[in-house]
Design a protein around this motif. Structure first.
Motif, short mmCIF file in Angstrom:
data_model
loop_
_atom_site.label_atom_id
_atom_site.label_comp_id
_atom_site.label_asym_id
_atom_site.label_seq_id
_atom_site.Cartn_x
_atom_site.Cartn_y
_atom_site.Cartn_z
N HIS A 475 45.85 -10.87 4.86
CA HIS A 475 46.98 -10.42 3.95
C HIS A 475 48.30 -10.65 5.12
O HIS A 475 49.41 -9.74 4.61
CB HIS A 475 46.96 -8.87 3.65
CG HIS A 475 45.63 -8.58 2.53
ND1 HIS A 475 45.78 -9.15 1.47
CD2 HIS A 475 44.81 -7.93 2.81
CE1 HIS A 475 44.64 -8.82 0.75
NE2 HIS A 475 43.88 -8.06 1.75
N GLY A 476 48.23 -11.30 5.79
CA GLY A 476 49.39 -11.67 6.76
C GLY A 476 49.41 -10.60 7.83
O GLY A 476 50.37 -10.81 8.99
N GLN A 477 48.32 -10.10 8.42
CA GLN A 477 48.32 -9.13 9.48
C GLN A 477 47.70 -9.93 10.48
O GLN A 477 47.17 -11.01 10.37
CB GLN A 477 47.30 -7.88 9.08
CG GLN A 477 45.70 -8.36 9.03
CD GLN A 477 45.19 -8.55 7.77
OE1 GLN A 477 45.80 -9.51 6.96
NE2 GLN A 477 44.21 -8.09 7.29
N GLU A 478 47.58 -9.19 11.90
CA GLU A 478 47.28 -9.81 13.03
C GLU A 478 45.82 -9.47 13.04
O GLU A 478 45.26 -8.60 12.20
CB GLU A 478 47.97 -9.14 14.22
CG GLU A 478 49.32 -9.44 14.48
CD GLU A 478 49.43 -10.73 14.60
OE1 GLU A 478 48.45 -11.56 15.42
OE2 GLU A 478 50.66 -11.29 14.03
N GLY A 479 45.12 -9.99 14.01
CA GLY A 479 43.57 -9.69 13.90
C GLY A 479 42.70 -10.74 13.52
O GLY A 479 42.98 -11.64 12.63
N PRO A 480 41.33 -10.71 13.87
CA PRO A 480 40.16 -11.57 13.21
C PRO A 480 40.55 -11.56 11.64
O PRO A 480 39.86 -10.45 11.10
CB PRO A 480 39.07 -11.14 13.75
CG PRO A 480 39.31 -10.40 14.90
CD PRO A 480 40.78 -9.64 14.57
N THR A 481 40.92 -12.51 10.80
CA THR A 481 40.54 -12.44 9.55
C THR A 481 40.17 -13.80 8.84
O THR A 481 40.16 -14.95 9.38
CB THR A 481 42.08 -12.06 8.87
OG1 THR A 481 42.94 -13.22 9.23
CG2 THR A 481 42.73 -10.78 9.21
N LEU A 482 39.64 -13.91 7.50
CA LEU A 482 39.27 -14.73 6.84
C LEU A 482 40.31 -15.01 5.44
O LEU A 482 40.60 -13.99 4.93
CB LEU A 482 37.94 -14.46 6.27
CG LEU A 482 36.76 -14.34 7.51
CD1 LEU A 482 35.51 -14.09 6.58
CD2 LEU A 482 36.65 -15.56 8.28
N GLY A 510 32.91 -26.98 -1.96
CA GLY A 510 32.43 -25.80 -1.99
C GLY A 510 33.11 -24.78 -1.33
O GLY A 510 34.64 -24.90 -1.14
N LEU A 511 32.72 -23.74 -1.02
CA LEU A 511 33.45 -22.42 -0.33
C LEU A 511 34.18 -22.91 0.91
O LEU A 511 33.65 -23.28 1.85
CB LEU A 511 32.67 -21.24 -0.25
CG LEU A 511 33.37 -20.22 0.50
CD1 LEU A 511 34.58 -19.56 -0.30
CD2 LEU A 511 32.51 -19.10 0.78
N GLN A 512 35.36 -23.00 1.11
CA GLN A 512 36.27 -23.28 2.31
C GLN A 512 36.98 -21.93 2.78
O GLN A 512 37.45 -21.32 2.10
CB GLN A 512 37.16 -24.46 2.10
CG GLN A 512 36.27 -25.79 1.62
CD GLN A 512 37.28 -26.83 1.51
OE1 GLN A 512 37.52 -27.54 2.74
NE2 GLN A 512 37.90 -27.18 0.33
N LEU A 513 36.83 -21.65 4.17
CA LEU A 513 37.68 -20.69 4.67
C LEU A 513 38.58 -21.14 6.09
O LEU A 513 37.97 -22.09 6.59
CB LEU A 513 36.59 -19.52 5.32
CG LEU A 513 35.55 -19.08 4.30
CD1 LEU A 513 34.72 -18.03 5.08
CD2 LEU A 513 36.46 -18.13 3.11
N ARG A 514 39.49 -20.52 5.94
CA ARG A 514 40.48 -20.61 7.17
C ARG A 514 40.28 -19.35 8.12
O ARG A 514 40.30 -18.15 7.42
CB ARG A 514 41.87 -20.75 6.76
CG ARG A 514 42.84 -20.95 8.08
CD ARG A 514 44.31 -21.16 7.76
NE ARG A 514 44.75 -22.07 6.77
CZ ARG A 514 44.61 -23.49 7.03
NH1 ARG A 514 44.65 -23.77 8.27
NH2 ARG A 514 44.90 -24.22 5.87
N VAL A 515 39.75 -19.46 9.17
CA VAL A 515 39.36 -18.31 10.18
C VAL A 515 40.76 -18.19 10.86
O VAL A 515 41.30 -18.94 11.33
CB VAL A 515 38.37 -18.63 10.96
CG1 VAL A 515 38.10 -17.53 11.90
CG2 VAL A 515 37.13 -18.92 10.02
N ARG A 516 41.36 -16.85 11.09
CA ARG A 516 42.27 -16.64 11.99
C ARG A 516 41.86 -15.61 12.89
O ARG A 516 41.53 -14.29 12.82
CB ARG A 516 43.54 -15.86 10.88
CG ARG A 516 44.04 -17.01 9.91
CD ARG A 516 45.01 -16.34 9.07
NE ARG A 516 45.62 -17.03 7.96
CZ ARG A 516 46.37 -17.91 7.95
NH1 ARG A 516 47.19 -18.10 9.10
NH2 ARG A 516 46.83 -18.51 7.20
N SER A 517 42.14 -15.85 13.95
CA SER A 517 41.64 -15.06 15.41
C SER A 517 42.56 -14.13 15.72
O SER A 517 42.41 -13.44 16.70
CB SER A 517 41.14 -15.99 16.60
OG SER A 517 39.81 -16.73 15.99
#
Length: 517
Positions: A475-482, A510-517
């Motif tokens: 949601h725009g936050q820091e930290g590990p997110t999908l 298919g299902l695609q994800l962007r990973v944010r570390s």
């Protein structure tokens, strides 16, 4: 044309004896075909034991109706069958020989326990190209013998011992996701999850895995080849020559004429080599914990241990995204997991997860909407008739022994009389109504249910929990997110095509994800 080929040599012989010209013979063959099919249609519609079963007459007359939807239209007959039930009721005749049901109260009759023998239909083996596998075994007694040899490998206790293998794969999966977060790589989760689950099951089956998670592209060419193979399923069922040609074709022919299957055929050679290595191993203890060692050391006769039959078992084993668009449910599940496993660096074990109520509800809802097998679950009662009372119309139907009967997960699970607002993803329904399990056939039921059910549940629980403990919804936050990337439910998640397994729309990634570390 549904004309018996045996008639052709007889007609040719008769023509030769009578001195009929080839032109006259052609006319005779056309007339014979017309007469034969006319009489066949009359029998099927008026005289067949299934003549009184509701359904479109064209489906009762010819398999061409089913072929049109599944072969020509590409896996669309399950949608047409659902429309038939809306029009005709809970029992419909979907082809000349087969009856389909949509009644949760009838599940345990169609999928009985050991009190009644239950065969499968030969069409399943033709569709999968694995006629000699346990899953496709037609005869009830032979199925019990084959299944009993590996039942122990899929017991709850045995699956628990698999956790070190699963945890190793989870560490690799997390490392790959962390790398994607650093590089900005978008992950095609269809291939990522298939790579993970393939590594786990092949390790258990052969003693070594394909190491798909170690490949930079998650073995995408192989995954695409296996998906491409499923496009032949319906053609192999209705035109067995297709399956025969694929099975008999040498590797060079496949690579030359059907290059889309090349990577799958290469891997098939690998698993055949693994089976052969296990058979020839001078140290049997090396494989004492693998599925194929269990088969080879069993009391099955030697003809049940041939390379040809074991190849079908191997192929079947190798074959074996809702929450991100519902962040409130994602958060609720994540909170439940964090309470149970406070250390986010820990890879959870199944004992920590199996009693979590909301996790169980989420899994049931995911499988309800997206079962692993979409193709109808055909069963045959070889010795006893099947009696069905249609409460809606006040009619009783008696199906003679040997009649193929079935249900389809996707149709049963979308029954609005059982699952209110069936298209809505709503895990809470399983908590509010514990009796919904009676209408759930995500792993089939009875003596021919999915032997890998415990394995699949444990695998799904651990994979989902591991990811959710590490990652929040972005949601725009820091930290590990999908974050979902270029993914829509209608195109990329929903079941659009039945190729035995669920397929999304053509062209979908298919299902695609962007990973944010």
């Amino acid at each position: 044309m549904e004309f018996s080929l045996a008639a052709f040599p007889l007609l040719i012989l008769a023509a030769w004896l009578e001195g009929i010209s080839w032109a006259q013979l052609g006319v005779l063959l056309v007339l014979a075909t017309i007469v034969y099919n006319t009489l066949l249609a009359i029998y099927r519609v008026l005289l067949s034991p299934l003549a009184n079963i509701p359904g479109p007459k064209v489906a009762a007359v010819t398999y061409l109706y089913e072929i049109y939807y599944d072969v020509w239209q590409g896996g669309q007959y399950f949608k047409r069958i659902a429309e038939m039930h809306e029009k005709y009721g809970p029992i419909v005749r979907i082809n000349p020989d087969e009856v389909h049901f949509n009644d949760p109260e009838f599940i345990d009759v169609l999928f009985p326990g050991p009190a009644r023998k239950t065969d499968k239909h030969s069409s399943l083996g033709r569709r999968t190209g694995t006629q000699d596998s346990i899953v496709a075994t037609v005869d009830h007694d032979m199925h019990r013998k084959r299944r009993n040899t590996i039942n122990g490998f899929f017991s709850i206790a045995s699956i628990r011992r698999l956790e070190p293998i699963m945890q190793e794969s989870m560490r690799k999966l997390l490392a790959r996701m962390a790398t994607a977060g650093e590089t900005g790589e978008v992950l095609r989760m269809h291939f990522v999850f298939k790579a993970c689950t393939s590594d786990i099951i092949t390790k258990y089956a052969f003693g070594d895995s394909f190491h798909f998670l170690d490949e930079d592209d998650f073995a995408t060419p192989y995954m695409e080849a296996s998906d491409f193979f499923h496009l032949f399923n319906h053609a192999m069922c209705h035109f067995p020559i297709v399956g025969t040609l694929l099975a008999k074709a040498p590797v060079w022919a496949i690579k030359t004429f059907i290059p889309g299957l090349s990577d799958m055929w290469d891997k098939r050679e690998m698993w055949l080599e693994q089976v052969e290595r296990i058979k020839a191993s001078p140290n049997p203890d090396r494989f004492k914990d693998t599925i194929f060692e269990g088969i080879l050391s069993s009391k099955l006769p030697e003809e049940e241990k041939t390379n040809a039959r074991l190849a079908h078992e191997a192929q079947l084993i190798v074959f074996a995204g809702q929450l991100l668009v519902h962040p409130d449910m994602y958060q609720r599940l994540r909170e439940e997991l964090i309470v149970a496993i406070p250390d986010p660096s820990q890879i959870p074990c199944y004992a920590q997860l199996e009693t979590l109520p909301y996790l169980h509800a989420v899994m049931q809802e995911v499988i309800r909407l997206h079962p692993g097998v979409v193709s109808r679950l055909t069963r045959v009662s070889p010795t006893r008739p099947i009696e069905y009372i249609d409460q809606r119309h006040g009619k009783t139907y008696v199906l003679p022994p040997g009649t193929p009967t079935n249900m389809t997960c996707q149709i049963a699970h979308m029954n609005p009389k059982v699952f209110q607002d069936p298209y809505t993803f709503n895990p809470q329904r399983w908590i509010d109504n514990r009796r919904l399990d009676r209408a759930f056939i995500g792993f089939a039921r009875g003596t021919r249910n999915c032997i890998g059910m415990n394995f699949a549940r444990q695998e799904m629980y651990i994979i989902l929990a591991t990811i959710l403990l590490r990652y929040d919804v972005y949601h725009g936050q820091e930290g590990p997110t999908l974050e979902l990337y270029n993914t829509t439910r209608e195109r990329d998640i929903d079941i659009v095509r039945d190729m035995i397994i669920p397929f999304p729309a053509k062209g979908s990634a298919g299902l695609q994800l962007r990973v944010r570390s």
